[in-house]
Design a protein around this motif. Sequence first.
Motif: not given
Length: 255
Positions: A64-72, A107-116
């Motif tokens: 399923r589609t995952v919704v990831l909130d990128v922090p400020s 999940l963590q890898a995608t989140g960190q990559l999104a922030q950078t």
Amino acid sequence: MWTDLAFYLPILVIVVAFLASAIKILREYERGVVFTLGRFTGVKGPGLIILVPLVQQMVRTDLRTVVLDVPSQDVISRDNVSVKVNAVIYFRIVDPDKAIIQVADFLQATGQLAQTTLRSVLGKHDLDEMLAERDKLNDDIQEILDAQTDAWGIKVANVEIKHVDINESMVRMIARQAEAERERRAKVIHAEGEQQAAEKLLEAARTLSLQPEAMQLRYLGTLSSISSQHSSTIVFPFPIDIGRFFAGPDRKAAE
């Protein structure tokens, strides 16, 4: 009787444990990455899955589609303005085997990559572009993330920048800039109106100059409109040409 029960009870427990470890049920949106003696042997599901206990292991994945909130993130724009930007990312697993084997925690890898990626992309644009061209920035970030997460079996479907927070001093400066811009436009519009009016007056003067009688008729029409205002005193310039017109016969006789 008790002897038979004591004999069959361990066997029953072993059979139940065997079936519990061998039979797996996967939902429609789930897939199972199966490893046989530690080696990848395939992706199974959905539905009923039968594994060999102690020989095969399965890792569940959710498609399923995952919704990831990128922090400020603190971002410095190309014009050296410090802002805080946060976003939301929508992605899903398209290759379960890559998502489990190629990366430890997708999940963590995608989140960190999104922030950078968010900091890198926004740092290349001015503040005005961040505020006015969000769709273009969203597409740029989505394209970069999708290209980098393809090796992990992840498809980034959409990226949305939610907020661009600016400090109060910068907000006041932007308000003054917008006010100055509106004032500039008002002056330009007023000047263009004066220019068009002057052009029309010049065109009217050229038209009236073709026939002197047209100017006299214009004076008479203006006098008629003034007299309809019920004013007791009317100050009206008297054209010299009209005076000469009325005094023409007498003057010629005198001469």
